[in-house]
Design a protein around this motif. Structure first.
Motif, short mmCIF file in Angstrom:
data_model
loop_
_atom_site.label_atom_id
_atom_site.label_comp_id
_atom_site.label_asym_id
_atom_site.label_seq_id
_atom_site.Cartn_x
_atom_site.Cartn_y
_atom_site.Cartn_z
N ARG A 88 17.93 2.27 19.10
CA ARG A 88 16.66 3.17 18.94
C ARG A 88 16.09 3.11 17.40
N LYS A 89 14.66 3.03 17.10
CA LYS A 89 14.21 3.25 16.05
C LYS A 89 12.92 4.23 15.97
N CYS A 108 9.12 15.07 14.72
CA CYS A 108 8.88 13.83 15.50
C CYS A 108 8.91 13.58 16.82
N SER A 131 9.17 5.25 14.70
CA SER A 131 7.91 4.60 14.53
C SER A 131 7.79 4.55 13.00
N ARG A 132 6.76 3.86 12.36
CA ARG A 132 6.38 4.10 11.14
C ARG A 132 5.90 5.54 10.78
N THR A 133 5.08 6.12 11.75
CA THR A 133 4.42 7.44 11.39
C THR A 133 5.62 8.60 11.46
N GLN A 134 6.77 8.23 12.60
CA GLN A 134 7.95 9.05 12.57
C GLN A 134 8.67 8.95 11.30
N GLU A 135 8.80 7.97 10.97
CA GLU A 135 9.82 7.76 9.75
C GLU A 135 8.97 8.36 8.40
N THR A 143 16.84 2.83 11.84
CA THR A 143 15.66 2.78 11.14
C THR A 143 15.98 2.48 9.60
#
Length: 303
Positions: A196-197, A227, A199-203, A241
């Motif tokens: 699982r990774k 998140c 998203s760019r926004t969550q990161e 991630t």
């Protein structure tokens, strides 16, 4: 709680007893922390004389004990027999708090304890993508060096909870919970965890919150909520991630900020340590050496 007991003269006496049946007066260690789904305790006694503990059945779930000392002897009374166990250093026990317990304890002991409810076991299993677990296999005197090492890493936080990073405590207790469920959960074989990774926004959201809390005063649950993820999913996704756990990423960012201050200001190393979220200069130096390979002072001079 207070339990009535009897002195050698036959007179009643009030003795303060903890939730595991130990006399509080006999404990030189009696510490508690709350972690990710676990209550962490440390119980230690120097008493070499025989003492007996007993507890009634409750719905509290299970307790996992890790012995930090060798030589503690415990005689456990079962319905129709008794068994005697000698604990080696780093050996563990697991017992259900749903069953009445009575045992004679002899020799000094120092246990790190993890109390977990059936509901918390199910949550830990779900977040680790394991089949549902609500029961642990009971055992006494089993060797588990992995669990012992994880448990020992919590000792500084138990000794000085006001200085402990919530992010570190949450991350470590989550790892302990997952290990216990994987190794001792009473279940059929489960599937491997999914990759699982974030998203760019969550990161970006998670990293921004961590950077705003360089002292580590943010919990895994708070990061996961920001998140819109479960705690367990967030831990796995952050590692997939970034290649690091949240706490490892926090330490890296602390060191990056420290390098900038060492290079661009004349601030004392102790001031840099505090401003970058370290508890003191000694803690800062240890982490800096581990990450950079040299001390802050040497790095500043050479830079």
């Amino acid at each position: 709680m207070l339990r009535k007991t009897t002195t050698r003269l036959g007179k009643p006496a009030d003795v303060s007893i903890d939730s595991f049946g130990c006399s509080i007066d006999s404990l030189y260690k009696n510490q508690t922390l709350r972690g990710a789904g676990l209550t962490v305790l440390r119980k230690g006694s120097h008493k070499g004389l025989l003492q007996q503990v007993s507890t009634e059945a409750s719905n509290r779930g299970f307790v996992i004990g890790v012995s930090t000392l060798a030589g503690h002897t415990r005689r456990i009374f079962h319905e129709h027999h008794a068994t005697t166990h000698v604990f080696e250093q780093d050996s563990i026990y697991i017992r259900s708090l749903g069953e009445a317990y009575k045992a004679d304890l002899q020799n000094s002991f120092d246990f790190l304890l993890f109390e977990v409810s059936p509901a918390a076991l199910e949550t830990i299993a779900e977040e680790a993508d394991l089949q549902a677990v609500s029961v642990l296999n009971t055992m006494t005197g089993h060797s588990d060096p992995v669990l012992a090492n994880l448990a020992r890493a919590l000792i500084p936080a138990l000794e000085n909870p006001e200085q402990a990073s919530r992010l570190f405590i949450d991350q470590l207790t989550a790892a302990i919970g997952t290990h216990v469920v994987q190794q001792y959960g009473n279940r059929t074989a489960g599937s491997e965890p999914r990759r699982r990774k974030l998203s760019r926004t969550q990161e970006n959201v998670a990293k921004a919150i961590i950077l705003d809390n360089l002292h580590g005063n943010v919990s895994i649950s708070e990061l996961a909520k920001a998140c819109n993820l479960s705690r367990g999913y967030f831990i796995h996704a952050f590692r997939e991630t970034t290649g690091m756990t949240p706490y490892q990423w926090l330490l890296r960012e602390r060191i990056a900020r420290a390098r900038m201050l060492l290079l661009e200001t004349d601030a004392a190393i102790s001031e840099v340590a505090i401003s970058c979220g370290f508890s003191d200069q000694s803690h800062f130096t240890r982490v800096f050496v581990n990450v950079v390979g040299t001390t802050p002072g040497t790095w500043r001079r050479n830079a």
